[in-house]
Design an enzyme around this catalytic site. Structure first.
Site, PDB file in Angstrom:
ATOM      1  N   GLY A   1       1.038   2.022  -3.695  1.00 57.81           N
ATOM      2  CA  GLY A   1       0.532   3.391  -3.755  1.00 57.81           C
ATOM      3  C   GLY A   1       1.368   4.342  -2.923  1.00 57.81           C
ATOM      4  O   GLY A   1       1.858   5.375  -3.426  1.00 57.81           O
TER       5      GLY A   1
ATOM      6  N   GLU B   1      -2.680 -18.671 -10.177  1.00 54.80           N
ATOM      7  CA  GLU B   1      -1.218 -18.731 -10.070  1.00 54.80           C
ATOM      8  C   GLU B   1      -0.783 -19.762  -9.033  1.00 54.80           C
ATOM      9  O   GLU B   1       0.130 -20.552  -9.271  1.00 54.80           O
ATOM     10  CB  GLU B   1      -0.675 -17.346  -9.693  1.00 54.80           C
ATOM     11  CG  GLU B   1      -0.680 -16.407 -10.881  1.00 54.80           C
ATOM     12  CD  GLU B   1      -0.409 -14.940 -10.547  1.00 54.80           C
ATOM     13  OE1 GLU B   1      -0.275 -14.158 -11.482  1.00 54.80           O
ATOM     14  OE2 GLU B   1      -0.355 -14.586  -9.357  1.00 54.80           O
TER      15      GLU B   1
ATOM     16  N   ALA C   1      -1.895  -3.350  -8.873  1.00 55.46           N
ATOM     17  CA  ALA C   1      -0.772  -2.457  -8.600  1.00 55.46           C
ATOM     18  C   ALA C   1      -0.761  -1.194  -9.477  1.00 55.46           C
ATOM     19  O   ALA C   1      -0.508  -0.094  -8.955  1.00 55.46           O
ATOM     20  CB  ALA C   1       0.534  -3.236  -8.738  1.00 55.46           C
TER      21      ALA C   1
HETATM   22  C1  LIG Z   1      -0.894 -12.553  -4.001  1.00 56.72           C
HETATM   23  C2  LIG Z   1      -1.185 -11.305  -4.784  1.00 56.72           C
HETATM   24  C3  LIG Z   1      -0.921 -11.257  -6.154  1.00 56.72           C
HETATM   25  C4  LIG Z   1      -1.177 -10.091  -6.863  1.00 56.72           C
HETATM   26  N1  LIG Z   1      -0.885 -10.061  -8.194  1.00 56.72           N
HETATM   27  C5  LIG Z   1      -1.016  -8.909  -8.872  1.00 56.72           C
HETATM   28  C6  LIG Z   1      -0.612  -8.824 -10.225  1.00 56.72           C
HETATM   29  O1  LIG Z   1      -0.148  -9.801 -10.821  1.00 56.72           O
HETATM   30  N2  LIG Z   1      -0.742  -7.627 -10.857  1.00 56.72           N
HETATM   31  C7  LIG Z   1      -1.233  -6.529 -10.210  1.00 56.72           C
HETATM   32  O2  LIG Z   1      -1.292  -5.451 -10.801  1.00 56.72           O
HETATM   33  N3  LIG Z   1      -1.653  -6.582  -8.939  1.00 56.72           N
HETATM   34  C8  LIG Z   1      -1.550  -7.738  -8.250  1.00 56.72           C
HETATM   35  N4  LIG Z   1      -1.951  -7.809  -6.950  1.00 56.72           N
HETATM   36  C9  LIG Z   1      -2.629  -6.652  -6.347  1.00 56.72           C
HETATM   37  C10 LIG Z   1      -1.649  -5.576  -5.917  1.00 56.72           C
HETATM   38  O3  LIG Z   1      -0.563  -6.135  -5.247  1.00 56.72           O
HETATM   39  C11 LIG Z   1      -2.410  -4.590  -5.032  1.00 56.72           C
HETATM   40  O4  LIG Z   1      -3.460  -4.035  -5.776  1.00 56.72           O
HETATM   41  C12 LIG Z   1      -1.485  -3.479  -4.551  1.00 56.72           C
HETATM   42  O5  LIG Z   1      -0.487  -4.019  -3.708  1.00 56.72           O
HETATM   43  C13 LIG Z   1      -2.266  -2.413  -3.800  1.00 56.72           C
HETATM   44  O6  LIG Z   1      -1.388  -1.422  -3.400  1.00 56.72           O
HETATM   45  P1  LIG Z   1      -1.664  -0.566  -2.090  1.00 56.72           P
HETATM   46  O7  LIG Z   1      -0.600   0.463  -2.036  1.00 56.72           O
HETATM   47  O8  LIG Z   1      -3.075  -0.142  -2.075  1.00 56.72           O
HETATM   48  O9  LIG Z   1      -1.521  -1.589  -0.883  1.00 56.72           O
HETATM   49  P2  LIG Z   1      -0.364  -2.601  -0.509  1.00 56.72           P
HETATM   50  O10 LIG Z   1       0.615  -2.751  -1.613  1.00 56.72           O
HETATM   51  O11 LIG Z   1      -1.047  -3.806  -0.005  1.00 56.72           O
HETATM   52  O12 LIG Z   1       0.383  -1.873   0.694  1.00 56.72           O
HETATM   53  C14 LIG Z   1      -0.236  -1.608   1.912  1.00 56.72           C
HETATM   54  C15 LIG Z   1       0.850  -1.283   2.913  1.00 56.72           C
HETATM   55  O13 LIG Z   1       0.244  -0.719   4.067  1.00 56.72           O
HETATM   56  C16 LIG Z   1       0.809  -1.301   5.239  1.00 56.72           C
HETATM   57  N5  LIG Z   1      -0.201  -1.186   6.276  1.00 56.72           N
HETATM   58  C17 LIG Z   1      -1.458  -1.696   6.285  1.00 56.72           C
HETATM   59  N6  LIG Z   1      -2.134  -1.297   7.382  1.00 56.72           N
HETATM   60  C18 LIG Z   1      -1.296  -0.499   8.089  1.00 56.72           C
HETATM   61  C19 LIG Z   1      -1.420   0.224   9.309  1.00 56.72           C
HETATM   62  N7  LIG Z   1      -2.553   0.252  10.010  1.00 56.72           N
HETATM   63  N8  LIG Z   1      -0.354   0.916   9.763  1.00 56.72           N
HETATM   64  C20 LIG Z   1       0.810   0.928   9.071  1.00 56.72           C
HETATM   65  N9  LIG Z   1       0.971   0.255   7.883  1.00 56.72           N
HETATM   66  C21 LIG Z   1      -0.068  -0.429   7.402  1.00 56.72           C
HETATM   67  C22 LIG Z   1       1.142  -2.722   4.828  1.00 56.72           C
HETATM   68  O14 LIG Z   1       2.145  -3.279   5.658  1.00 56.72           O
HETATM   69  C23 LIG Z   1       1.605  -2.511   3.380  1.00 56.72           C
HETATM   70  O15 LIG Z   1       2.996  -2.269   3.303  1.00 56.72           O
HETATM   71  C24 LIG Z   1      -1.711  -8.956  -6.203  1.00 56.72           C
HETATM   72  C25 LIG Z   1      -1.982  -9.010  -4.835  1.00 56.72           C
HETATM   73  C26 LIG Z   1      -1.702 -10.166  -4.131  1.00 56.72           C
HETATM   74  C27 LIG Z   1      -1.973 -10.208  -2.661  1.00 56.72           C
END
Ligand SMILES: Cc1cc2nc3c(=O)[nH]c(=O)nc-3n(C[C@H](O)[C@H](O)[C@H](O)COP(=O)(O)OP(=O)(O)OC[C@H]3O[C@@H](n4cnc5c(N)ncnc54)[C@H](O)[C@@H]3O)c2cc1C
Length: 418
Positions: free
Chosen positions: A12, A167, A312
């Site tokens: 995001g 997986e 994602a």
């Molecule tokens: C093992 C696994 C497999 C997955 N497979 C799929 C799939 O096949 N298809 C799919 O669509 N989705 C999949 N997902 C889900 C998808 O990855 C998540 O929905 C997505 O990453 C969410 O995006 P986000 O930006 O909300 O958070 P994230 O991508 O998790 O990013 C959060 C970021 O915030 C940072 N952060 C957190 N707290 C703090 C803080 N306090 N200060 C500074 N930085 C911080 C972290 O380091 C990270 O970089 C999977 C998830 C996992 C864990």
């Protein structure tokens, strides 16, 4: 210049930053790791198929050409809404607009003590820890002459039958049994056991029944024992208690629940039971229209009243949407509601086996796997990573030899001092 602060450079936060990187905003990105990680392929790092660098990119290098984008490494500890500041590295950073995209961690449903024995998979650290655990277990099994004691090292238990659990179970069975164990002399694939435990009556519960049944059939072919309708009641150093049964195992992995990043609580806004901020239709919080929560940390429903899934594409579409609101400077003006465009979901089970629902069409087998591979390559950050993953997959497909079987005495990465 208006100041935009983005906390978290996952799917995001990174998408929002990329949309605005060429604007005249003064953008600061803070992340507690120095890299963006492609979480959907973490299980391949954990099971020795890919190397960490194949699925991660340094955040700083992604924005090296954008002079208005600053990147800081560190953990944001709290947000002060009233003063429009975040607390970071013992100092405060001001903002005009704030995007919180800090994702989620595992939830052990109140049994946090289980984490020690059953690590989950969310970060590169987690993947390396799991890889180390699996490889060290096989080494211990090779040395152990007592067959009863040895079995504990060769039992793999995955708790949670969602996409990540499926997986992991498929990959462990395929890669460990077929590709890694043949290099050992005292252990054979016939004595390893992979268990996948799910409390619900089906695995991949958000998928149509037909695809869940297909996935179970394929896992059985890979000799994974799928245990349905059973809750885990104990996880300890010796293994897992599920129903009346105790499975001895030194390889228990957790793929069962999600809890939003604890930072959300410091916003003092309404949260749901998973700790996610309940956001308005424009993804801002009701107390401040210039604070947006996106991705796994936000709770928002679709037009059918169902919460959007933690995947994602949701996080990326939300990142793009809030970036456009911020670019248009729509403070105090009416904003179009966020609408998720659901293009489908896919999960892989093993080599040339996957399931998916794309635009309402159910896919399974090779065709689903090809679609899954194409989408994952397309969304990886950076041409070099795409090329590397493609080459690794082709190599593995042809030779059945995954290459990243290194035990490096991995320990927790030291945190930078704040
Ligand atoms: C093992 C696994 C497999 C997955 N497979 C799929 C799939 O096949 N298809 C799919 O669509 N989705 C999949 N997902 C889900 C998808 O990855 C998540 O929905 C997505 O990453 C969410 O995006 P986000 O930006 O909300 O958070 P994230 O991508 O998790 O990013 C959060 C970021 O915030 C940072 N952060 C957190 N707290 C703090 C803080 N306090 N200060 C500074 N930085 C911080 C972290 O380091 C990270 O970089 C999977 C998830 C996992 C864990």
């Amino acid at each position: 210049m208006k100041r935009l602060l983005i906390v978290g450079a996952g799917f995001g936060g990174l998408t929002a930053a990329k949309v605005l990187a060429k604007s005249d905003f003064d953008i600061t990105i803070i992340d507690k790791t120095n890299h963006h990680v492609f979480q959907p392929l973490l299980y391949q790092v954990a099971t020795t198929a890919l190397s960490p660098a194949d699925i991660a990119s340094p955040i700083r290098s992604i924005f090296s050409a954008n002079k208005n984008v600053k990147v800081f490494l560190g953990e944001v500890k709290s947000i002060n809404r009233e003063k429009r500041k975040v607390l970071f590295n013992n100092s405060e950073i001001d903002y005009d607009y704030l995007i919180v995209a800090t994702g989620s961690r595992h939830s052990y449903f109140g049994k946090d003590e289980w984490e020690k024995y059953a690590p989950g998979l969310k970060t590169m650290n987690d993947a390396l820890k799991i890889r180390e655990k699996i490889l060290l277990s096989l080494e211990a099994a090779e040395k152990e002459s007592d067959p009863v004691k040895r079995q504990k090292y060769l039992n793999f238990v995955i708790i949670g039958g969602g996409p990540t659990g499926v997986e992991l179970a498929g990959a462990i069975s395929e890669i460990v049994n077929k590709n890694v164990i043949p290099d050992f002399r005292n252990i054979t694939a016939s004595i390893t056991k992979v268990y996948l435990i799910e409390a619900l009556p089906k695995i991949l519960s958000s998928y149509p029944d037909k695809l869940s049944s297909y996935a179970i059939g394929e896992l059985k072919k890979l000799e994974v024992e799928v245990i349905l309708n059973e809750k885990v009641s104990e996880v300890n150093d010796h293994g897992v208690k599920v129903g009346e049964r105790f499975i001895e195992s030194s390889n228990v992995l957790w793929a069962a629940g999600n809890q939003a990043s604890p930072l959300i609580k410091s916003l003092n806004t309404e949260i749901d039971s998973a700790g996610r901020a309940i956001v308005k239709n424009d993804l801002s919080i009701k107390e401040d229209e210039n604070i947006f929560i996106i991705g796994d940390a936000a709770a928002i429903k679709n037009k059918n009243g169902e919460y959007l899934p933690a995947i994602a594409p949701v996080a990326m579409q939300q990142g793009r949407y809030v970036a456009k609101i911020i670019a248009k400077n729509l403070t105090g003006k009416s904003r179009k509601s966020f609408r998720y465009n659901d293009k489908g979901t896919m999960a892989t089970i093993g080599k040339a086996k996957a399931v998916g629902v794309v635009k309402g069409i159910k896919l399974s087998g090779l065709i689903a796997w090809l679609a899954w591979s194409f989408v994952h390559i397309a969304y990886l950050i950076g041409f070099r990573n795409r090329l590397r993953v493609m080459v690794e997959w082709m190599w593995y497909y042809i030779t059945n030899r995954p290459g990243i079987r290194l035990i490096i005495k991995y320990t927790e990465t030291p945190q930078i001092k704040s």
